[in-house]
Write a protein that holds these residues in place. Structure first.
Motif, PDB file in Angstrom:
ATOM      1  N   TYR A  37      -5.661  -8.211  -2.858  1.00  0.00           N
ATOM      2  CA  TYR A  37      -5.492  -6.778  -3.051  1.00  0.00           C
ATOM      3  C   TYR A  37      -6.544  -6.040  -2.235  1.00  0.00           C
ATOM      4  O   TYR A  37      -7.511  -6.640  -1.743  1.00  0.00           O
ATOM      5  N   ALA A  38      -6.351  -4.741  -2.075  1.00  0.00           N
ATOM      6  CA  ALA A  38      -7.267  -3.904  -1.297  1.00  0.00           C
ATOM      7  C   ALA A  38      -8.046  -2.985  -2.223  1.00  0.00           C
ATOM      8  O   ALA A  38      -7.584  -2.643  -3.315  1.00  0.00           O
ATOM      9  N   ASP A  39      -9.242  -2.549  -1.760  1.00  0.00           N
ATOM     10  CA  ASP A  39      -9.974  -1.527  -2.500  1.00  0.00           C
ATOM     11  C   ASP A  39      -9.644  -0.159  -1.935  1.00  0.00           C
ATOM     12  O   ASP A  39      -8.772  -0.015  -1.068  1.00  0.00           O
TER      13      ASP A  39
ATOM     14  N   GLY B  40     -11.400   1.743  -0.036  1.00  0.00           N
ATOM     15  CA  GLY B  40     -11.820   1.940   1.344  1.00  0.00           C
ATOM     16  C   GLY B  40     -12.776   3.098   1.514  1.00  0.00           C
ATOM     17  O   GLY B  40     -13.166   3.789   0.564  1.00  0.00           O
TER      18      GLY B  40
ATOM     19  N   VAL C 240     -11.556  -0.776   4.984  1.00  0.00           N
ATOM     20  CA  VAL C 240     -10.904  -1.106   3.715  1.00  0.00           C
ATOM     21  C   VAL C 240     -11.203  -2.563   3.396  1.00  0.00           C
ATOM     22  O   VAL C 240     -10.981  -3.447   4.231  1.00  0.00           O
TER      23      VAL C 240
ATOM     24  N   LEU D 257     -10.634  -6.191   1.684  1.00  0.00           N
ATOM     25  CA  LEU D 257      -9.577  -7.073   1.212  1.00  0.00           C
ATOM     26  C   LEU D 257     -10.208  -8.100   0.274  1.00  0.00           C
ATOM     27  O   LEU D 257     -11.221  -8.721   0.617  1.00  0.00           O
ATOM     28  N   HIS D 258      -9.616  -8.285  -0.882  1.00  0.00           N
ATOM     29  CA  HIS D 258     -10.182  -9.152  -1.904  1.00  0.00           C
ATOM     30  C   HIS D 258      -9.233 -10.309  -2.197  1.00  0.00           C
ATOM     31  O   HIS D 258      -8.018 -10.120  -2.285  1.00  0.00           O
TER      32      HIS D 258
ATOM     33  N   GLY E 290     -12.075  -7.754   5.134  1.00  0.00           N
ATOM     34  CA  GLY E 290     -11.913  -6.311   5.306  1.00  0.00           C
ATOM     35  C   GLY E 290     -11.255  -6.004   6.623  1.00  0.00           C
ATOM     36  O   GLY E 290     -11.232  -6.833   7.548  1.00  0.00           O
TER      37      GLY E 290
ATOM     38  N   LEU F 156       0.200  -4.434   1.285  1.00  0.00           N
ATOM     39  CA  LEU F 156      -0.724  -3.397   0.855  1.00  0.00           C
ATOM     40  C   LEU F 156      -0.382  -2.083   1.547  1.00  0.00           C
ATOM     41  O   LEU F 156       0.382  -2.051   2.511  1.00  0.00           O
TER      42      LEU F 156
ATOM     43  N   PRO G  63      -2.671   0.534   3.112  1.00  0.00           N
ATOM     44  CA  PRO G  63      -3.936   1.151   3.537  1.00  0.00           C
ATOM     45  C   PRO G  63      -3.768   2.418   4.359  1.00  0.00           C
ATOM     46  O   PRO G  63      -4.756   3.041   4.730  1.00  0.00           O
TER      47      PRO G  63
END
Length: 312
Positions: free
Chosen positions: A181-183, A185, A194, A196-197, A259, A291, A293
């Motif tokens: 998943y992404a945060d 950013g 951004v 990436l986890h 990221g 995702l 972004p």
């Protein structure tokens, strides 16, 4: 405020299908007449665009009146909301909506609503089956001013992804045994970053090596060609630990961080790339996750990606 930040806005109400569009005025329908989800307005017969309505009853929102965007349509607005305890919250604005999926497979929608003087709200809707429609409601809290003059709701954005590729930052562990998943950013001076986890939520060790595999996807869900995916240092120096690709094994419960980084520089009249979606595979052959972004790559033609490193 960027789109990623908007996605994090938490509106009031149930977390069910989301919708919006401008131009529909809110009814004053609180407290005694406000329906609960799935009910007709209490004390009134349900009105349709073709059926006669009792004097003084609110006008329904007719279909096909410019209240739709990308499969999302407002069906009704009213000022005020009844909470789970049956208490009227007169400072809320409630939107009832429906989401229709025209695709040939299940889709999950993220819809962001806005209304002047109210908090924004986002809703994740899905999975919505092919040709199916989901209905629901969302409430936004008053943030300033008063609503005596009425208001209307707008849709800030609608994003749709295949439900099989929807990110799962919480809840049950995906069948793959990992979450990607992404945060939210960060954006400053034309530079976008951004995170990436990757989380091993399964029961077995999970090995990765190097960088995640990326596909840039446009608003029509087509792959964007002509953009180079490069090590992050070739786009911007981000600081932190060295960006070195190396083998990495995550034990159950461990996490890794990567990221993406890009600049939105525009150096030509034509050729700017704006693509809302990014399909991510943690490694070659891994299950894809899509995702959003909101990649505004300008005319740079470059997207940087960091190598996976263990997240402490």
């Amino acid at each position: 405020m960027g789109v990623l930040a908007l996605l994090a806005l938490a509106g009031c109400g149930t977390t069910e299908p989301g919708v919006g569009a401008g131009g529909v005025r809110a009814e004053a329908l609180c407290p005694s007449q406000a329906p609960r989800y799935g009910e007709a307005p209490r004390g009134r017969p349900t009105a349709t665009a073709d059926a006669p309505r009792p004097p003084g009853s609110p006008s329904p929102v007719p279909s096909g009146t410019g209240t739709a965007q990308d499969g999302v349509r407002i069906t009704r607005l009213y000022a005020g909301a009844i909470d789970d305890e049956g208490v009227c919250r007169s400072s809320s604005l409630t939107t009832e909506f429906e989401v229709t999926n025209p695709a040939a497979h299940d889709m999950t929608y993220t819809v962001i609503f806005d209304a002047q003087g109210y908090t924004g709200a986002s809703r994740v809707v899905g999975p919505v089956g092919p040709g199916k429609t989901l209905r629901g409601r969302v409430a936004m809290s008053r943030s300033y001013g008063d609503s005596a003059g009425g208001t209307s709701v707008s849709i800030t954005s609608v994003r749709s992804i295949p439900s099989a590729e929807a990110p799962a930052p919480g809840g049950p562990c995906p069948a793959s045994g990992v979450r990607v998943y992404a945060d939210q950013g960060d954006a400053a001076m034309g530079l976008r970053v951004v995170g990436l986890h990757l989380e091993n939520c399964g029961k077995e060790p999970y090995a990765v090596e190097g960088r995640p595999e990326l596909e840039i996807i446009d608003a029509e869900h087509e792959r964007v060609e002509g953009v180079k995916v490069l090590p992050s240092a070739e786009v911007a120096q981000l600081g932190g630990p060295p960006d070195v690709a190396r083998p990495l094994t995550l034990r159950p419960g461990e996490r890794a961080l990567s990221g993406i980084v890009w600049r939105n520089t525009v150096q030509a009249v034509d050729g700017a790339v704006n693509a809302p979606y990014l399909r991510v595979r943690a490694k070659a052959g891994a299950a894809p996750v899509m995702l959003t972004p909101e990649l505004d790559l300008g005319t740079t033609g470059r997207l940087g990606v960091e190598a996976w490193r263990k997240e402490e």
